[in-house]
Design a protein around this motif. Sequence first.
Motif, PDB file in Angstrom:
ATOM      1  N   PHE A  19      65.422 -52.335 -17.054  1.00 30.05           N
ATOM      2  CA  PHE A  19      65.498 -51.075 -17.792  1.00 30.05           C
ATOM      3  C   PHE A  19      64.265 -50.187 -17.638  1.00 30.05           C
ATOM      4  O   PHE A  19      64.303 -49.031 -18.049  1.00 30.05           O
ATOM      5  N   CYS A  20      63.192 -50.704 -17.061  1.00 25.92           N
ATOM      6  CA  CYS A  20      61.980 -49.885 -16.923  1.00 25.92           C
ATOM      7  C   CYS A  20      61.506 -49.800 -15.473  1.00 25.92           C
ATOM      8  O   CYS A  20      61.408 -48.705 -14.920  1.00 25.92           O
ATOM      9  N   ILE A  21      61.215 -50.950 -14.868  1.00 28.15           N
ATOM     10  CA  ILE A  21      60.588 -50.943 -13.550  1.00 28.15           C
ATOM     11  C   ILE A  21      61.561 -50.515 -12.455  1.00 28.15           C
ATOM     12  O   ILE A  21      61.211 -49.688 -11.604  1.00 28.15           O
ATOM     13  N   ASP A  22      62.772 -51.075 -12.442  1.00 23.91           N
ATOM     14  CA  ASP A  22      63.730 -50.730 -11.388  1.00 23.91           C
ATOM     15  C   ASP A  22      64.066 -49.234 -11.364  1.00 23.91           C
ATOM     16  O   ASP A  22      64.069 -48.616 -10.287  1.00 23.91           O
ATOM     17  N   PRO A  23      64.381 -48.591 -12.512  1.00 24.85           N
ATOM     18  CA  PRO A  23      64.597 -47.130 -12.464  1.00 24.85           C
ATOM     19  C   PRO A  23      63.368 -46.353 -12.020  1.00 24.85           C
ATOM     20  O   PRO A  23      63.488 -45.348 -11.314  1.00 24.85           O
ATOM     21  N   LEU A  24      62.187 -46.825 -12.424  1.00 24.53           N
ATOM     22  CA  LEU A  24      60.956 -46.146 -12.009  1.00 24.53           C
ATOM     23  C   LEU A  24      60.759 -46.268 -10.502  1.00 24.53           C
ATOM     24  O   LEU A  24      60.410 -45.280  -9.831  1.00 24.53           O
ATOM     25  N   ILE A  25      60.981 -47.448  -9.956  1.00 20.87           N
ATOM     26  CA  ILE A  25      60.839 -47.655  -8.515  1.00 20.87           C
ATOM     27  C   ILE A  25      61.876 -46.838  -7.754  1.00 20.87           C
ATOM     28  O   ILE A  25      61.591 -46.291  -6.684  1.00 20.87           O
ATOM     29  N   GLU A  26      63.075 -46.742  -8.299  1.00 17.78           N
ATOM     30  CA  GLU A  26      64.113 -45.926  -7.647  1.00 17.78           C
ATOM     31  C   GLU A  26      63.685 -44.463  -7.592  1.00 17.78           C
ATOM     32  O   GLU A  26      63.894 -43.780  -6.575  1.00 17.78           O
ATOM     33  N   LEU A  27      63.068 -43.969  -8.672  1.00 18.46           N
ATOM     34  CA  LEU A  27      62.568 -42.591  -8.697  1.00 18.46           C
ATOM     35  C   LEU A  27      61.491 -42.384  -7.640  1.00 18.46           C
ATOM     36  O   LEU A  27      61.521 -41.392  -6.888  1.00 18.46           O
ATOM     37  N   LEU A  28      60.542 -43.308  -7.551  1.00 17.95           N
ATOM     38  CA  LEU A  28      59.456 -43.178  -6.583  1.00 17.95           C
ATOM     39  C   LEU A  28      59.977 -43.301  -5.151  1.00 17.95           C
ATOM     40  O   LEU A  28      59.588 -42.533  -4.264  1.00 17.95           O
ATOM     41  N   THR A  29      60.855 -44.280  -4.925  1.00 18.10           N
ATOM     42  CA  THR A  29      61.356 -44.537  -3.570  1.00 18.10           C
ATOM     43  C   THR A  29      62.153 -43.362  -3.030  1.00 18.10           C
ATOM     44  O   THR A  29      61.990 -42.970  -1.862  1.00 18.10           O
ATOM     45  N   ASP A  30      63.032 -42.804  -3.844  1.00 19.63           N
ATOM     46  CA  ASP A  30      63.860 -41.679  -3.388  1.00 19.63           C
ATOM     47  C   ASP A  30      63.006 -40.496  -2.951  1.00 19.63           C
ATOM     48  O   ASP A  30      63.259 -39.876  -1.905  1.00 19.63           O
ATOM     49  N   GLU A  31      61.995 -40.182  -3.753  1.00 23.30           N
ATOM     50  CA  GLU A  31      61.160 -39.022  -3.439  1.00 23.30           C
ATOM     51  C   GLU A  31      60.306 -39.273  -2.203  1.00 23.30           C
ATOM     52  O   GLU A  31      60.174 -38.405  -1.332  1.00 23.30           O
ATOM     53  N   ILE A  32      59.707 -40.468  -2.112  1.00 21.01           N
ATOM     54  CA  ILE A  32      58.841 -40.765  -0.966  1.00 21.01           C
ATOM     55  C   ILE A  32      59.633 -40.803   0.332  1.00 21.01           C
ATOM     56  O   ILE A  32      59.212 -40.261   1.368  1.00 21.01           O
ATOM     57  N   ASN A  33      60.811 -41.414   0.306  1.00 21.78           N
ATOM     58  CA  ASN A  33      61.628 -41.522   1.518  1.00 21.78           C
ATOM     59  C   ASN A  33      62.084 -40.158   2.021  1.00 21.78           C
ATOM     60  O   ASN A  33      62.063 -39.887   3.229  1.00 21.78           O
ATOM     61  N   ARG A  34      62.503 -39.291   1.105  1.00 20.25           N
ATOM     62  CA  ARG A  34      63.037 -38.001   1.559  1.00 20.25           C
ATOM     63  C   ARG A  34      61.950 -37.070   2.082  1.00 20.25           C
ATOM     64  O   ARG A  34      62.244 -36.122   2.816  1.00 20.25           O
TER      65      ARG A  34
ATOM     66  N   LYS B 175      60.237 -49.441   0.899  1.00 22.45           N
ATOM     67  CA  LYS B 175      60.832 -50.140  -0.233  1.00 22.45           C
ATOM     68  C   LYS B 175      59.737 -50.851  -1.013  1.00 22.45           C
ATOM     69  O   LYS B 175      58.816 -51.418  -0.426  1.00 22.45           O
ATOM     70  N   PHE B 176      59.856 -50.816  -2.341  1.00 22.96           N
ATOM     71  CA  PHE B 176      58.940 -51.557  -3.213  1.00 22.96           C
ATOM     72  C   PHE B 176      59.477 -52.976  -3.373  1.00 22.96           C
ATOM     73  O   PHE B 176      60.629 -53.172  -3.752  1.00 22.96           O
ATOM     74  N   ASP B 177      58.636 -53.955  -3.094  1.00 24.47           N
ATOM     75  CA  ASP B 177      59.025 -55.357  -3.218  1.00 24.47           C
ATOM     76  C   ASP B 177      58.628 -55.860  -4.606  1.00 24.47           C
ATOM     77  O   ASP B 177      57.451 -55.990  -4.921  1.00 24.47           O
TER      78      ASP B 177
END
Length: 403
Positions: free
Chosen positions: A285-300, A315-317
């Motif tokens: 509920f906290c880390i996975d959504p945060l990592i998804e936010l960071l990953t999407d922006e960095i990748n694009r 990808k964040f491991d």
Amino acid sequence: MAFNLFRWLFGKETESKKVDMKAVYYNLASEIYIRELAFNIITNKIANVLSKCEVNVYEKNKKMKNEEWYRWNIQPNKNQNATEFRNKLIYRLFHDNEALIVVNSKELYVADSFFVNDEKAFFEHTFENVQVDNFTFGRKLTMSEVFYFKLSSSDIKSLLDSTLQLYGKLINAAYSNYLVSNGNKGMLYVDQFAEQQDDFEDTLNEMLNEDFKKFFSGSNAVMPMYQGFKYEELKNTGNQVTTRDFKALLDDVIHITANAFGVPKSIANGDVQDTSKAIDEFLTFCIDPLIELLTDEINRKLFSMFQILNGYSIKFDTKAIKHIDLLDVATAIDKLISSGCFCVNDIRRVLGEDEIDEDWANQFFMTKNYTAIEDLIKEMKGGGKDEQRKILSTQKKFRRPKS
């Protein structure tokens, strides 16, 4: 003295009076400190967890260690390491509900302040007055030049501060009640003989402001009483207020802050019961959504659409977040390797051990207990025609001759 027309007409004092703001400043400062304490406790836990995640860089679906990997995992810029960089990013993101990473000479910096111009819906947004420490960019930065993260559509920190203002006042009230409940109180009797003395006022002031102060603050003290003075202590007959009342309110502030950011209560308190379950909830509920936010922006921003479709990404491991005891996971390690899901070096990386520089450590193994479903169905039905011929020839070979 100048003539005051308003005082002469209305009979009221109109001269300005000085207001003692010390109490107001104290109450305001204590409320802010309490809210900031809870906020920093929660954001530090989130940042500490994120700092354990390695950022893996993939090129054509193969994990690589290149310049991009070094920037995100070791040294984003010459003044910060990766952990300091991520801590600042998380603080700005949760404090301001948004964060900005700017690129300067191939180095990454988290902006301390900026203004986003997002009025044009169908055109690229821009960023003005972007400041990093004491340096301010002299030009507008476009969306394609920066990494921009926004936590949610509403500013959670502002809503949280407004909600916790009431708790700040309750904690101040609990503190005042604690001082009143646990303070020393008494009655000082003064007879006429003492009042008639010439040095009565000086003696009384010295006794109240110096002698009693030392007497109440000292662990072992004796209070001399002058002739004509008598002190009698008043016992507190009400409920005794303890620091537990103060701590209970402070825990409420921490729990509300933790709930707003998706952090389980047990992790916010530092409890050790059901830690594994709490960490799973924390990740979900906290880390996975945060990592998804960071990953999407960095990748694009790092890769084009063509590159992403051809296996370029970061990808964040999160596997290294939990502390792993080798003795507790020995059986699981055996199953992961024997099922062909991971190789030996994959497991060693998760455990924080050095990789083995041998070809067999990068190979995949599978025990004979695993078989294809098609082969299992054939075996259950008695096999195919070739298998039946082999069984018949074997039976003829070992058949006893007739007597």
